[in-house]
Write a protein that holds these residues in place. Structure first.
Motif, PDB file in Angstrom:
ATOM      1  N   VAL A  33      -3.940   5.014   1.501  1.00  7.97           N
ATOM      2  CA  VAL A  33      -2.247   4.556   2.537  1.00  7.97           C
ATOM      3  C   VAL A  33      -1.481   4.632   0.639  1.00  7.97           C
ATOM      4  O   VAL A  33      -0.104   5.159   0.980  1.00  7.97           O
ATOM      5  CB  VAL A  33      -1.612   3.992   2.805  1.00  7.97           C
ATOM      6  CG1 VAL A  33      -2.400   3.752   4.278  1.00  7.97           C
ATOM      7  CG2 VAL A  33      -2.139   2.227   2.667  1.00  7.97           C
ATOM      8  N   PHE A  34      -1.337   4.224  -0.315  1.00 14.02           N
ATOM      9  CA  PHE A  34      -0.874   4.031  -1.507  1.00 14.02           C
ATOM     10  C   PHE A  34      -1.312   4.013  -3.014  1.00 14.02           C
ATOM     11  O   PHE A  34      -2.770   3.503  -3.125  1.00 14.02           O
ATOM     12  CB  PHE A  34       0.513   2.835  -1.461  1.00 14.02           C
ATOM     13  CG  PHE A  34       0.918   2.767  -2.330  1.00 14.02           C
ATOM     14  CD1 PHE A  34       2.133   3.825  -2.724  1.00 14.02           C
ATOM     15  CD2 PHE A  34       1.056   1.793  -3.833  1.00 14.02           C
ATOM     16  CE1 PHE A  34       2.887   3.282  -3.554  1.00 14.02           C
ATOM     17  CE2 PHE A  34       2.117   1.200  -4.486  1.00 14.02           C
ATOM     18  CZ  PHE A  34       2.770   1.936  -4.347  1.00 14.02           C
ATOM     19  N   ALA A  85      -7.362  -2.699   2.426  1.00 17.46           N
ATOM     20  CA  ALA A  85      -7.370  -3.989   0.838  1.00 17.46           C
ATOM     21  C   ALA A  85      -6.457  -3.067   0.050  1.00 17.46           C
ATOM     22  O   ALA A  85      -6.591  -1.610   0.230  1.00 17.46           O
ATOM     23  CB  ALA A  85      -8.202  -4.341   1.265  1.00 17.46           C
ATOM     24  N   ALA A  86      -6.324  -3.613  -0.881  1.00 19.79           N
ATOM     25  CA  ALA A  86      -6.014  -3.623  -2.626  1.00 19.79           C
ATOM     26  C   ALA A  86      -7.314  -3.404  -3.231  1.00 19.79           C
ATOM     27  O   ALA A  86      -7.734  -4.500  -3.796  1.00 19.79           O
ATOM     28  CB  ALA A  86      -4.711  -4.326  -3.186  1.00 19.79           C
ATOM     29  N   VAL A 120      -3.503   0.817  -9.007  1.00 18.20           N
ATOM     30  CA  VAL A 120      -4.065  -0.381  -7.940  1.00 18.20           C
ATOM     31  C   VAL A 120      -3.991   1.293  -6.559  1.00 18.20           C
ATOM     32  O   VAL A 120      -3.418   1.779  -6.140  1.00 18.20           O
ATOM     33  CB  VAL A 120      -2.784  -1.208  -7.282  1.00 18.20           C
ATOM     34  CG1 VAL A 120      -3.761  -2.013  -6.034  1.00 18.20           C
ATOM     35  CG2 VAL A 120      -3.069  -2.857  -8.851  1.00 18.20           C
ATOM     36  N   GLU A 127      -4.193   1.047  -2.858  1.00 16.35           N
ATOM     37  CA  GLU A 127      -3.725   0.889  -1.260  1.00 16.35           C
ATOM     38  C   GLU A 127      -4.910   1.365   0.240  1.00 16.35           C
ATOM     39  O   GLU A 127      -4.289   2.500  -0.128  1.00 16.35           O
ATOM     40  CB  GLU A 127      -2.757   0.317  -1.333  1.00 16.35           C
ATOM     41  CG  GLU A 127      -1.994  -0.396  -1.674  1.00 16.35           C
ATOM     42  CD  GLU A 127      -2.100  -2.056  -1.579  1.00 16.35           C
ATOM     43  OE1 GLU A 127      -2.441  -2.606  -0.412  1.00 16.35           O
ATOM     44  OE2 GLU A 127      -0.976  -3.051  -2.213  1.00 16.35           O
ATOM     45  N   SER A 128      -5.668   0.603   0.695  1.00 14.89           N
ATOM     46  CA  SER A 128      -6.603   1.979   1.491  1.00 14.89           C
ATOM     47  C   SER A 128      -6.008   1.356   2.635  1.00 14.89           C
ATOM     48  O   SER A 128      -5.129   0.014   2.987  1.00 14.89           O
ATOM     49  CB  SER A 128      -8.146   1.991   1.751  1.00 14.89           C
ATOM     50  OG  SER A 128      -8.455   0.225   1.765  1.00 14.89           O
TER      51      SER A 128
END
Lengths: 122, 375
Positions: free
Chosen positions: A35-36, A60-61, A54, A56-57
């Motif tokens: 997602v990021f 978690a990161a 990094v 981000e799912s």
């Protein structure tokens, strides 16, 4: 182009002294929906093993490290608005950054494609 | 093989290709091949089936026909129970001496047993169940007996949950929200509660362990129903502003700070009479120093649990207790505690994510409207 991987599922696809860095197909599958992605700025220099991004799912990161040293010459701006591109094509359209390698010998000790496939099958 | 416990549905999770993780002492499915995002969206649009058998179920029965079980249990929780009708459910909090929260739970009044003794049906969190049940047993020693139920619990959640379940159990179609029904389903006894943890209409079905897989498969045969893991369960509940015990509420947060005063009615606020009431009533009177609020990070970067929250003048004002990506909301969402002067909706704050201050705003919850059944 030569394909190299780390045991931690980052890749460095190398063409001359330019390395395309990202996470493997296996890694995106383990991460789940991305997602990021926080990417470094163009012009930043990194040592081998530095944290470069990094991911981000939904869960978690996770930190991503570079397998080779050098200067960032391009970042994948697609990931800014469409981080799910990492899931769609981790080893193709979902690459993270391109690095101009400061030491082409950095590939020593990395896994080639066959060795990496064996590694993730274990 | 792990030492973790397995629910009655474990073999089904494996067959469905679930990724299994340890959770509260159980091996539980965190996601299925569909993935967290798609599972989340499927539940919001259709219906999701969740294994919540790890949660604690128990029946509390009065020691004799003279004991008013609701009145007795009001000592442990701040909910008003004496007016709770048979088969109606209420959300409440098991209270600690310091006015903080031992657990949150669902309380349903059952009919009297064959000896005329009053009964309550309790559902508590998996991670707290042993402590909860011991606490309840001790507090009500001689007044009531607690029978822990070793039964599966299957949640069916989503806008299509009622129409699907009604194909098999017609009477649920008009069952009120926050109530239970007892159903004889081809000789299997089901206790069907209309409630849930997703913000959607839905049910939690208590069923004998040896019937659980068969019943789950019956529901999963419908195209509208998919198995949903703990990953999506968490993003679904966060979007609708529901607390996760051990994160958003715990033994260091009281109901006033947690913004759960809606769960304490006027009579109980006046009379108290529950464990920790002195402190809670004092907090109501004086106001809390901090409060649980919704937080919307700007941009796309999620801010996770334990992210520190700063005022625009650089003072630390709180911490995020749950944070992630809201698939239906379409961006990062979070909740956490901030000092009381920063709780107004729209207050600008900074979240310290990986050493970088990222702007965010205090926001109203739920982030996505709740969609409960209204007749």
């Amino acid at each position: 182009m030569s394909k190299f991987y780390t045991e931690d599922h980052e890749y460095a696809f190398i063409d001359g002294d330019i390395a395309t860095i990202g996470v493997s197909h296996h890694a995106q599958d383990q991460l789940g929906d991305v997602v990021f992605v926080e990417l470094p700025e163009k012009g930043t220099t990194f040592e081998k093993g530095d944290e470069i991004a990094v991911v981000e799912s939904v869960k978690a990161a996770s930190e991503v490290y570079t397998a080779v040293a050098g200067e960032v010459i391009e970042v994948n701006s697609l990931l800014e608005d469409a981080p799910e591109t990492v899931n769609a094509g981790a080893e193709t359209v979902g690459w993270f950054i391109k690095i101009k390698m400061s030491n082409t010998a950095d590939t020593e000790g990395l896994l080639d494609e066959t060795a990496y496939q064996t590694h993730i099958a274990d | 093989m792990s030492d973790n416990l397995k629910t009655a549905l474990f073999d089904l999770h494996v067959k469905l290709g679930a990724k299994i993780v340890p959770f509260a002492g159980y091996d539980m499915p965190v996601q299925y091949p569909l993935g967290v995002l798609a599972e989340h969206n499927h539940t919001r649009q259709n219906a999701g089936l969740f294994d919540v058998s790890h949660m604690g179920q128990a029946v509390l029965t009065a020691a004799n026909a003279d004991v008013n079980i609701a009145e007795a249990f009001e000592k442990l929780v701040p909910a008003s129970l004496i007016n709770l009708a048979e088969n109606r459910t209420r959300y409440s909090l098991l209270m600690a001496d310091n006015g903080c929260i031992l657990d949150d739970l669902m309380i349903t009044r059952l009919g009297e047993d064959e000896n005329g003794c009053q009964r309550l049906y309790l559902v508590v969190n998996a991670g707290c169940k042993h402590v909860d049940f011991e606490h309840i047993g001790q507090q009500l020693s001689g007044i009531a007996t607690l029978e822990i139920l070793d039964r599966a619990l299957i949640a069916l959640q989503g806008p299509k949950a009622a129409q699907i379940l009604a194909l098999h159990v017609p009477q649920v179609a008009t069952q009120p929200f926050m109530s239970i029904s007892h159903v004889d389903f081809d000789g299997t006894d089901l206790v069907i509660a209309r409630c849930g943890y997703t913000g959607e209409d839905g049910f939690e079905i208590s069923i004998a362990n040896d019937q659980a897989i068969e019943f789950a498969n019956l529901l999963l045969e419908h195209d509208e129903v998919e198995a949903i893991g703990l990953g999506a369960r968490d993003s679904l509940r966060l979007e609708v502003g529901l607390c996760l015990y051990g994160h958003d509420i715990d033994t260091t947060t009281n109901p006033v700070e947690a913004d759960l005063l809606w769960a304490i009615n006027k009579r109980r606020r006046q009379e108290g009479g529950f464990i920790g009431a002195d402190i809670v009533l004092q907090q109501i009177e004086q106001g809390a120093n901090r409060k649980r609020v919704g937080i919307l990070p700007e941009g796309r970067a999620p801010a996770r649990e334990h992210t520190e929250i700063y005022s625009k003048s650089g003072q630390k004002i709180g911490e995020i207790t749950s944070g992630g990506f809201g698939p239906t909301f379409g961006g990062p969402i979070a909740m956490g505690y901030v000092d009381i002067e920063f709780t107004s909706i729209g207050t600008e704050v900074d979240l310290m994510v990986r050493g970088k201050a990222r702007p965010a705003k205090i926001a109203a919850m739920p982030f996505v409207p709740q969609n409960y059944y209204k007749p």
